[in-house]
Enzyme design. Structure first.
Site, PDB file in Angstrom:
ATOM      1  N   LEU A 249       0.841  -1.197   0.000  1.00 54.66           N
ATOM      2  CA  LEU A 249       0.000   0.000   0.000  1.00 54.66           C
ATOM      3  C   LEU A 249       0.876   1.247   0.000  1.00 54.66           C
ATOM      4  O   LEU A 249       1.721   1.432   0.887  1.00 54.66           O
ATOM      5  CB  LEU A 249      -0.928  -0.010   1.213  1.00 54.66           C
ATOM      6  CG  LEU A 249      -2.036   1.055   1.254  1.00 54.66           C
ATOM      7  CD1 LEU A 249      -3.225   0.544   2.067  1.00 54.66           C
ATOM      8  CD2 LEU A 249      -1.536   2.366   1.854  1.00 54.66           C
TER       9      LEU A 249
ATOM     10  N   HIS B  93       7.177   1.780  11.100  1.00 52.99           N
ATOM     11  CA  HIS B  93       7.736   3.054  10.652  1.00 52.99           C
ATOM     12  C   HIS B  93       6.753   4.168  11.019  1.00 52.99           C
ATOM     13  O   HIS B  93       5.533   3.952  10.998  1.00 52.99           O
ATOM     14  CB  HIS B  93       7.947   2.990   9.136  1.00 52.99           C
ATOM     15  CG  HIS B  93       8.741   4.130   8.580  1.00 52.99           C
ATOM     16  ND1 HIS B  93       8.164   5.349   8.273  1.00 52.99           N
ATOM     17  CD2 HIS B  93      10.053   4.239   8.244  1.00 52.99           C
ATOM     18  CE1 HIS B  93       9.088   6.151   7.792  1.00 52.99           C
ATOM     19  NE2 HIS B  93      10.242   5.521   7.771  1.00 52.99           N
TER      20      HIS B  93
END
Length: 338
Positions: free
Chosen positions: A127, A231
């Protein structure tokens, strides 16, 4: 909103390549390599063309398209059964408890064990939303369109589904986890290993990675501190996964230590809540906000819209979503609450 999701095609190679260059590394499913991306699109084209239902090793690529301009501004991927071409490796966090009667002391040691437990699962991944479009809920459209695709093609997906989130990458593009664990055995930087994996697969992990568990206490502080963390740009994605019913169950990525989240496919909120219905009208003024999708395989399209479910089992849609999806009365659509 004039955006919709659709099946990717060969002509999408260049916009995908341009987006891949913006990922900043550590994004295995979207490498900045034209040949690798072209191979993904070829594989996806073959998957879209195969009309025989059943669980096989397939990959589907979807793109976010501005209907007015035709510009591709995002992408996502689905894998029907991972670990078929080569093993699907993860680290599984485990605990070893030991007791000494002489010292009257119990010691619990956390370890990382190389595992193929997730092999055979389906996966949602790849994505990426163009930085200039990160507003207006387009990330949610990207993510949840995948679950409508699964619901509409349920026989092609496994009973367990996973999502890997990119781990912590430092300012220089390196991975503290890689440097503290696998990098010690491979003599390769994180960027080199990540790129090689994206292009060639991870069989080299099986060839060179030590098979014995790694004691977390023996890792340096930098490596220990990032285990299981996404992240910073993936925190919103992690929340969306949790809202869908995914959970982090101790599996982390072997490259960057990012969390691997899993769920039972039929329990995923957007899959369980999606319903098919025939369209009875496309001129709705107000209604419940939904994601709505139509089309089989290569004809798949998904957009935001508004609906009213009627007593006869049909659905009325707003004109904008009907235009985005090119649907008319009598067509079948799937929808789920936004």
């Amino acid at each position: 909103m004039t955006f919709r999701m659709r099946a990717a095609r060969a002509a999408d190679l260049e916009p995908l390549y341009e987006m891949a260059k913006l990922t900043g590394g550590g994004f295995t499913n979207l490498p900045a390599d034209r040949a690798a991306l072209g191979a993904k699109l070829e594989r996806a084209e073959a998957s879209f063309a195969d009309t025989e239902d059943g669980l096989k090793d397939e990959q589907f690529v979807l793109v976010l398209e501005n209907v007015e301009t035709g510009a591709v501004r995002g992408t996502c991927q689905l894998f029907t059964q991972v670990g078929q071409q080569w093993p699907f490796y993860s680290y599984r966090m485990t605990t070893l408890t030991q007791h000494s009667q002489e010292l009257d002391r119990t010691v619990r040691a956390e370890m990382l064990a190389l595992s193929t437990d997730l092999e055979g699962s389906s996966e949602v991944g790849g994505l990426f939303l163009h930085p200039n479009e990160r507003a207006g809920g387009l990330g949610l459209l990207l993510a949840r369109s995948r679950y409508l695709f699964v619901a509409m093609h349920r026989k092609r997906f496994a009973d367990r589904i996973l999502a890997e989130l990119r781990g912590i990458i430092d300012d220089r593009g390196g991975s503290p986890f890689w440097d503290g664990v696998a990098g010690r055995f491979f003599g390769m930087s994180f960027q080199e290993a990540d790129y090689f994996n994206a292009i060639n697969g991870n069989q080299f992990i099986a060839d060179l990675m030590p098979k014995h568990p790694v004691y977390i206490a023996m890792l340096n502080d930098d490596a220990r501190s990032v285990i299981g963390l996404p992240h910073p740009t993936g925190r919103a994605a992690m929340r969306m996964l949790e809202n869908e019913g995914f959970a982090a169950e101790g599996y982390v990525d072997i490259f960057d230590g990012g969390p691997s989240m899993t769920a039972r496919t039929d329990n995923v909120k957007s899959i369980a809540g999606s319903v098919p219905a025939k369209v009875s009208g496309v001129d709705l003024d107000k209604g419940e906000k939904v994601l709505v999708a139509t089309g089989n395989l290569s004809e798949f399209r998904c957009s935001y819209g508004a609906r009213v479910m009627l007593e006869d089992g049909t659905i009325a849609l707003d004109s904008q979503s009907a235009d985005n999806l090119d649907v008319k009365p009598g067509d079948t659509v799937w929808s789920v609450e936004r």
